[in-house]
Write a protein that holds these residues in place. Sequence first.
Motif, PDB file in Angstrom:
ATOM      1  N   VAL A 187       0.837  -1.205   0.000  1.00 46.93           N
ATOM      2  CA  VAL A 187       0.000   0.000   0.000  1.00 46.93           C
ATOM      3  C   VAL A 187       0.874   1.259   0.000  1.00 46.93           C
ATOM      4  O   VAL A 187       0.609   2.213  -0.726  1.00 46.93           O
ATOM      5  CB  VAL A 187      -0.965  -0.009   1.217  1.00 46.93           C
ATOM      6  N   GLY A 188       1.934   1.246   0.797  1.00 46.75           N
ATOM      7  CA  GLY A 188       2.819   2.405   0.874  1.00 46.75           C
ATOM      8  C   GLY A 188       3.564   2.671  -0.412  1.00 46.75           C
ATOM      9  O   GLY A 188       3.740   3.827  -0.823  1.00 46.75           O
ATOM     10  N   VAL A 189       4.027   1.618  -1.081  1.00 51.45           N
ATOM     11  CA  VAL A 189       4.750   1.793  -2.345  1.00 51.45           C
ATOM     12  C   VAL A 189       3.784   2.198  -3.452  1.00 51.45           C
ATOM     13  O   VAL A 189       4.061   3.120  -4.225  1.00 51.45           O
ATOM     14  CB  VAL A 189       5.512   0.496  -2.730  1.00 51.45           C
ATOM     15  N   ALA A 190       2.648   1.522  -3.521  1.00 45.24           N
ATOM     16  CA  ALA A 190       1.683   1.827  -4.586  1.00 45.24           C
ATOM     17  C   ALA A 190       1.093   3.222  -4.417  1.00 45.24           C
ATOM     18  O   ALA A 190       0.822   3.909  -5.404  1.00 45.24           O
ATOM     19  CB  ALA A 190       0.561   0.786  -4.596  1.00 45.24           C
ATOM     20  N   GLY A 191       0.916   3.668  -3.183  1.00 46.81           N
ATOM     21  CA  GLY A 191       0.358   4.991  -2.927  1.00 46.81           C
ATOM     22  C   GLY A 191       1.395   6.100  -2.995  1.00 46.81           C
ATOM     23  O   GLY A 191       1.046   7.267  -2.836  1.00 46.81           O
TER      24      GLY A 191
END
Length: 184
Positions: A27-31
């Motif tokens: 989630v952190g990388v994609a966001g």
Amino acid sequence: MGQIEWAMWANEQALAAGLILLTGGVVGVAGQFKDWQFAAYGVAAGVFICLLEYPRGKRKKGTSIERTGQRYLTVCVKAFGPLTRNYYVRAGLHAVLSVPGGFMLPTVLGCVCVAIASLIYLLAAIRGEQWEPIMPRVESKERPGQSMKEPPSNPPPRPPAELRRKRQEDAAYVNPIPISVNSV
């Protein structure tokens, strides 16, 4: 009442924590969150924890049920010897892996879960537990029926025939229609 096997609980907690850390990292990388590099670390740490924790250890008492496909990862985990067998090492490793996850919101929950797993592993280590691999059972070539060489020669004891039949007055119900031999 038996003693609690803490390592079993730590293994389940750590596997779930690894999946949570992995998910938070994705989630952190994609966001593209600020400082998303910590999220990338969360992905790598989550994958590592899942690979390390997927093989279950052998229980002291009772049956040890292995996970599907566990035997392939067991070989890898077993290859590292005392580094993966000793729960003090696992507790320290999980504690170190949990720290960077605390610097970013999507990975905080995974970080806390890995830290809890670390504490449970520390408790297991203090109690003297260590990881033992579940070895595959050797299937015996002998079929169960071959253990009996001869059938029994004496029949089992039975009551006489007149005691085996239920008498009408001992029946659990009363038949409302009388039955006779001639009525058929």
